[in-house]
Design an enzyme around this catalytic site. Structure first.
Site, PDB file in Angstrom:
ATOM      1  N   GLU A 198     -27.512 -17.898   8.594  1.00  0.00           N
ATOM      2  CA  GLU A 198     -27.412 -19.189   7.916  1.00  0.00           C
ATOM      3  C   GLU A 198     -28.092 -20.238   8.789  1.00  0.00           C
ATOM      4  O   GLU A 198     -28.573 -19.934   9.871  1.00  0.00           O
ATOM      5  CB  GLU A 198     -25.938 -19.545   7.714  1.00  0.00           C
ATOM      6  CG  GLU A 198     -25.207 -18.556   6.811  1.00  0.00           C
ATOM      7  CD  GLU A 198     -23.769 -18.968   6.517  1.00  0.00           C
ATOM      8  OE1 GLU A 198     -23.172 -19.680   7.332  1.00  0.00           O
ATOM      9  OE2 GLU A 198     -23.263 -18.545   5.468  1.00  0.00           O
ATOM     10  N   CYS A 201     -14.342 -18.265  14.675  1.00  0.00           N
ATOM     11  CA  CYS A 201     -15.016 -16.969  14.815  1.00  0.00           C
ATOM     12  C   CYS A 201     -15.821 -16.893  16.102  1.00  0.00           C
ATOM     13  O   CYS A 201     -16.099 -15.817  16.602  1.00  0.00           O
ATOM     14  CB  CYS A 201     -15.932 -16.741  13.611  1.00  0.00           C
ATOM     15  SG  CYS A 201     -17.083 -18.092  13.344  1.00  0.00           S
ATOM     16  N   THR A 236     -13.247  -7.487   4.626  1.00  0.00           N
ATOM     17  CA  THR A 236     -13.545  -8.097   3.317  1.00  0.00           C
ATOM     18  C   THR A 236     -15.042  -8.058   3.052  1.00  0.00           C
ATOM     19  O   THR A 236     -15.478  -7.767   1.932  1.00  0.00           O
ATOM     20  CB  THR A 236     -13.046  -9.561   3.269  1.00  0.00           C
ATOM     21  OG1 THR A 236     -11.772  -9.644   3.876  1.00  0.00           O
ATOM     22  CG2 THR A 236     -12.982 -10.082   1.858  1.00  0.00           C
ATOM     23  N   ASN A 244     -10.311 -20.987   8.467  1.00  0.00           N
ATOM     24  CA  ASN A 244     -10.202 -21.511   9.835  1.00  0.00           C
ATOM     25  C   ASN A 244     -10.886 -22.862  10.031  1.00  0.00           C
ATOM     26  O   ASN A 244     -10.384 -23.712  10.764  1.00  0.00           O
ATOM     27  CB  ASN A 244     -10.692 -20.480  10.851  1.00  0.00           C
ATOM     28  CG  ASN A 244     -12.146 -20.139  10.680  1.00  0.00           C
ATOM     29  OD1 ASN A 244     -12.652 -20.109   9.558  1.00  0.00           O
ATOM     30  ND2 ASN A 244     -12.840 -19.911  11.763  1.00  0.00           N
ATOM     31  N   GLU A 261     -21.179 -13.488   6.896  1.00  0.00           N
ATOM     32  CA  GLU A 261     -20.837 -14.003   8.234  1.00  0.00           C
ATOM     33  C   GLU A 261     -19.431 -13.535   8.527  1.00  0.00           C
ATOM     34  O   GLU A 261     -18.472 -14.016   7.907  1.00  0.00           O
ATOM     35  CB  GLU A 261     -20.915 -15.538   8.251  1.00  0.00           C
ATOM     36  CG  GLU A 261     -22.282 -16.102   7.921  1.00  0.00           C
ATOM     37  CD  GLU A 261     -23.333 -15.742   8.951  1.00  0.00           C
ATOM     38  OE1 GLU A 261     -22.973 -15.419  10.102  1.00  0.00           O
ATOM     39  OE2 GLU A 261     -24.529 -15.763   8.610  1.00  0.00           O
ATOM     40  N   GLY A 285     -16.010 -14.586   6.319  1.00  0.00           N
ATOM     41  CA  GLY A 285     -14.629 -14.113   6.390  1.00  0.00           C
ATOM     42  C   GLY A 285     -14.540 -12.887   7.265  1.00  0.00           C
ATOM     43  O   GLY A 285     -15.409 -12.643   8.113  1.00  0.00           O
TER      44      GLY A 285
HETATM   45  P1  NDP Z   1     -10.846 -13.095   4.684  1.00  0.00           P
HETATM   46  O1  NDP Z   1     -11.928 -12.095   4.754  1.00  0.00           O
HETATM   47  O2  NDP Z   1      -9.467 -12.630   4.458  1.00  0.00           O
HETATM   48  O3  NDP Z   1     -11.138 -14.163   3.530  1.00  0.00           O
HETATM   49  C1  NDP Z   1     -12.303 -14.945   3.477  1.00  0.00           C
HETATM   50  C2  NDP Z   1     -12.475 -15.465   2.063  1.00  0.00           C
HETATM   51  O4  NDP Z   1     -12.737 -14.371   1.196  1.00  0.00           O
HETATM   52  C3  NDP Z   1     -11.237 -16.136   1.504  1.00  0.00           C
HETATM   53  O5  NDP Z   1     -11.617 -17.177   0.639  1.00  0.00           O
HETATM   54  C4  NDP Z   1     -10.581 -15.000   0.751  1.00  0.00           C
HETATM   55  O6  NDP Z   1      -9.690 -15.448  -0.222  1.00  0.00           O
HETATM   56  C5  NDP Z   1     -11.776 -14.324   0.144  1.00  0.00           C
HETATM   57  N1  NDP Z   1     -11.589 -12.935  -0.231  1.00  0.00           N
HETATM   58  C6  NDP Z   1     -10.662 -12.048   0.209  1.00  0.00           C
HETATM   59  N2  NDP Z   1     -10.827 -10.848  -0.395  1.00  0.00           N
HETATM   60  C7  NDP Z   1     -11.893 -10.984  -1.217  1.00  0.00           C
HETATM   61  C8  NDP Z   1     -12.582 -10.096  -2.108  1.00  0.00           C
HETATM   62  N3  NDP Z   1     -12.225  -8.823  -2.256  1.00  0.00           N
HETATM   63  N4  NDP Z   1     -13.634 -10.560  -2.801  1.00  0.00           N
HETATM   64  C9  NDP Z   1     -14.034 -11.839  -2.646  1.00  0.00           C
HETATM   65  N5  NDP Z   1     -13.429 -12.726  -1.832  1.00  0.00           N
HETATM   66  C10 NDP Z   1     -12.387 -12.302  -1.117  1.00  0.00           C
HETATM   67  O7  NDP Z   1     -10.966 -13.946   6.010  1.00  0.00           O
HETATM   68  P2  NDP Z   1      -9.996 -15.096   6.525  1.00  0.00           P
HETATM   69  O8  NDP Z   1      -9.890 -16.158   5.490  1.00  0.00           O
HETATM   70  O9  NDP Z   1      -8.759 -14.454   7.046  1.00  0.00           O
HETATM   71  O10 NDP Z   1     -10.857 -15.693   7.730  1.00  0.00           O
HETATM   72  C11 NDP Z   1     -10.839 -15.207   9.012  1.00  0.00           C
HETATM   73  C12 NDP Z   1     -12.040 -14.316   9.265  1.00  0.00           C
HETATM   74  O11 NDP Z   1     -13.238 -15.030   9.021  1.00  0.00           O
HETATM   75  C13 NDP Z   1     -12.116 -13.867  10.708  1.00  0.00           C
HETATM   76  O12 NDP Z   1     -12.438 -12.504  10.741  1.00  0.00           O
HETATM   77  C14 NDP Z   1     -13.251 -14.693  11.266  1.00  0.00           C
HETATM   78  O13 NDP Z   1     -13.914 -14.115  12.367  1.00  0.00           O
HETATM   79  C15 NDP Z   1     -14.149 -14.801  10.083  1.00  0.00           C
HETATM   80  N6  NDP Z   1     -15.059 -15.930  10.243  1.00  0.00           N
HETATM   81  C16 NDP Z   1     -16.385 -15.680  10.480  1.00  0.00           C
HETATM   82  C17 NDP Z   1     -17.267 -16.730  10.707  1.00  0.00           C
HETATM   83  C18 NDP Z   1     -18.725 -16.486  10.933  1.00  0.00           C
HETATM   84  O14 NDP Z   1     -19.486 -17.436  10.790  1.00  0.00           O
HETATM   85  N7  NDP Z   1     -19.151 -15.298  11.281  1.00  0.00           N
HETATM   86  C19 NDP Z   1     -16.786 -18.116  10.713  1.00  0.00           C
HETATM   87  C20 NDP Z   1     -15.379 -18.251  10.458  1.00  0.00           C
HETATM   88  C21 NDP Z   1     -14.547 -17.192  10.232  1.00  0.00           C
HETATM   89  P3  NDP Z   1      -8.143 -15.647   0.138  1.00  0.00           P
HETATM   90  O15 NDP Z   1      -8.023 -16.479   1.339  1.00  0.00           O
HETATM   91  O16 NDP Z   1      -7.641 -16.310  -1.042  1.00  0.00           O
HETATM   92  O17 NDP Z   1      -7.620 -14.258   0.345  1.00  0.00           O
END
Ligand code: NDP
Length: 493
Positions: free
Chosen positions: A474, A295, A243, A163, A261, A239
């Site tokens: 963080e 997020c 996850t 994002n 996070e 993420g």
């Molecule tokens: P995901 O959890 O799908 O993915 C996040 C990252 O983790 C990506 O690089 C993804 O790779 C990777 N990933 C996925 N599965 C695994 C695994 N089993 N082991 C290790 N890495 C993995 O999140 P999104 O990318 O869809 O992001 C959106 C989410 O992030 C929302 O829920 C949002 O709220 C959260 N977020 C939280 C923030 C915070 O600071 N609290 C800030 C910004 C977002 P790939 O994309 O290749 O699948």
């Protein structure tokens, strides 16, 4: 999964990205690639390495070799390199902003004013932070003195979402490097381009080989492999909550340091004594910035009943005036949803809202643009009312341009509604009653509370969520502490 090729998709030459290992761009060992799709056009415009264990082995070996010299480098020199990277990001603002807008679908003006400048600030901030980072000492009366050493951990893994691609990627990498670690980083497979470009900036900034290694690919393959590798001693992950939970159980038996996070379902509490104009503008921005894909975006709006209709109508007229446009148009205020899958997920939630009795006050429909964006993933800003607080759309993270409205009658009710969530990332409170604001701030179950503002960030402050929104913090010294191992030394005299 596709093999490497160069094609023209009608808009751009399809570019093949590479991993960055041991200071060099290199193809994935298996020569397998994943298509990268531009959300504004729905067209393939790039290919990303589909990295796996073999690429990770190379990255870990490079990081291991680089670590002794990097940790021993005088702080001033480490800091200078990080400042060079910050400068390199600023110097390449236009190229990086364009890449981010194409990759993610965000308006290019947002990338130019928020994402890329913040990525530079992350490096600048931690370049200085490492020279200011001090540790404690504890004297024991007439007998001994303790001092605390905070030493680099070694090799750490940084995994970031799509994002705010470069913004969040650098928010992890910068403190990890500043603390003297070597990094293996994975950007989201959906938005890899600016991480790819960052590698060149790091080369030019004089970052020694192997200190930062960037591996592209899916979470299931390379993401999971990073988490699993016994030589990667800490994982910083941003993420989704699911996850995060999977990673936490995966690394538990290895006792790795873990910072998570995760998702949010952030409440906004709007009182009748708020500064109406300021609040409408800021709450609107908090709801729909980056198509609601931040997020920290507000997604549950609780409005004091006496101003409910007035506030609702003002929001609706602003939402009707906002329509998605080509992200590359400098005047665009709303871009594309990041992917087709994500668009479908958001539309599914809108359907669930309707089935639960929700009234769609505006939006709710996919938008078809003309010209180059005719096949893009665009959605109207959507406002929904008449949903119970326990409805799915008030409980699950939608992560799109969709907000719900509910009236409240008193502070206790507003607080109870806001806290009735598995998430606890951020809340906003809009009121001119400072004493009420302080009381609410104390009682809201979120890691961040903004009073009469949103997304106002001081990089020294702790950043993170409670409950299912994360573990750890963080920012500032919190990040420096996460990325170091703490050791107490006790000297008797
Ligand atoms: P995901 O959890 O799908 O993915 C996040 C990252 O983790 C990506 O690089 C993804 O790779 C990777 N990933 C996925 N599965 C695994 C695994 N089993 N082991 C290790 N890495 C993995 O999140 P999104 O990318 O869809 O992001 C959106 C989410 O992030 C929302 O829920 C949002 O709220 C959260 N977020 C939280 C923030 C915070 O600071 N609290 C800030 C910004 C977002 P790939 O994309 O290749 O699948």
């Amino acid at each position: 999964m596709v093999a490497e090729q160069v094609v023209y998709n009608g808009n751009y030459l399809v570019e093949t990205l590479a991993n960055f290992i041991n200071g060099e761009y290199c193809p994935p060992v298996n020569h397998q690639y994943i298509n990268n799709i531009e959300p504004a056009t729905g067209l393939v415009y790039g290919q990303i390495p589909h990295s796996d264990q073999d690429d990770l082995t190379l990255a870990v070996s490079a990081a291991e070799t680089a670590f002794p010299a990097w940790r021993a480098l005088p702080l001033e020199q480490r800091s200078e390199i990080l400042l060079n990277i910050a400068q390199g990001i600023s110097n390449n603002l236009d190229e990086l902003a364009k890449a981010e807008a194409i990759d993610n679908g965000k308006p290019i003006s947002l990338a130019k004013t928020v994402d890329i400048p913040r990525a530079a600030s992350n490096f600048k901030f931690f370049a200085h932070a490492c020279s200011q980072f001090a540790s404690e000492s504890h004297a024991m009366e007439n007998s001994a003195i303790n001092y605390t050493l905070r030493q680099p951990i070694g090799i750490v893994g940084c995994i970031s979402p799509w994002n705010l691609p470069l913004y969040l990627f650098t928010w992890k990498i910068a403190p990890a490097l500043a603390a003297g670690n070597c990094v293996i980083a994975k950007p989201s497979e959906v938005t890899p381009k600016t991480a790819y470009l960052l590698a060149k900036i790091c080369q030019q900034a004089g970052l020694p080989k192997g200190v930062l290694n960037i591996v592209h690919g899916t979470g299931a393959s390379i993401g999971s492999a990073i988490c699993d590798h016994p030589k990667v001693k800490a994982i910083s992950f941003t993420g989704g909550t699911k996850t995060g939970a999977a990673i936490a159980s995966q690394v538990a038996s290895q006792f790795k340091k873990l910072s998570l996070e995760l998702g949010g379902k952030n409440p906004a509490l709007i009182f009748s004594d708020c500064d109406f104009e300021h609040t409408i503008n800021e709450v609107f921005r908090a709801s729909f910035a980056n198509q609601g894909q931040i997020c920290l975006c507000s997604s549950r709006l609780y409005i004091e009943r006496s101003i409910y209709d007035k506030f609702k109508n003002a929001l609706i007229s602003k939402a009707k005036a906002l329509s998605p446009q080509d992200p590359l148009d400098e005047n665009s205020k709303m871009g594309a949803i990041v992917s087709k899958d994500h668009l479908h997920k958001i539309k599914h939630y809108i359907e669930l809202a309707k089935q639960a009795g929700g009234i769609i006050l505006c939006g709710g429909e996919q938008v078809q643009l003309s010209g180059r964006c005719a096949q893009g993933y665009f959605l109207q800003p959507t406002i929904i009312e008449n949903l119970a607080n326990d409805a799915i759309c008030n409980q699950e993270e939608i992560f799109g341009p969709v907000i719900t409205l509910q009236p409240f009658d008193n502070v206790q009710q507003a607080l109870a509604l806001a806290n009735d969530s598995q998430y606890g990332l951020a809340a906003t409170v809009w009121t001119s009653n400072l004493s009420r604001a302080h009381q609410l701030a104390e009682q809201l179950q979120t890691g961040i509370v903004w009073i009469n503002c949103w997304l106002l960030r001081d990089l020294r402050t702790p950043f993170g969520g409670m409950k299912h929104s994360g573990v750890g913090r963080e920012g500032g010294n919190e990040a420096m502490r996460f990325f170091t191992e703490t050791k107490n030394i006790c000297i008797k005299y």
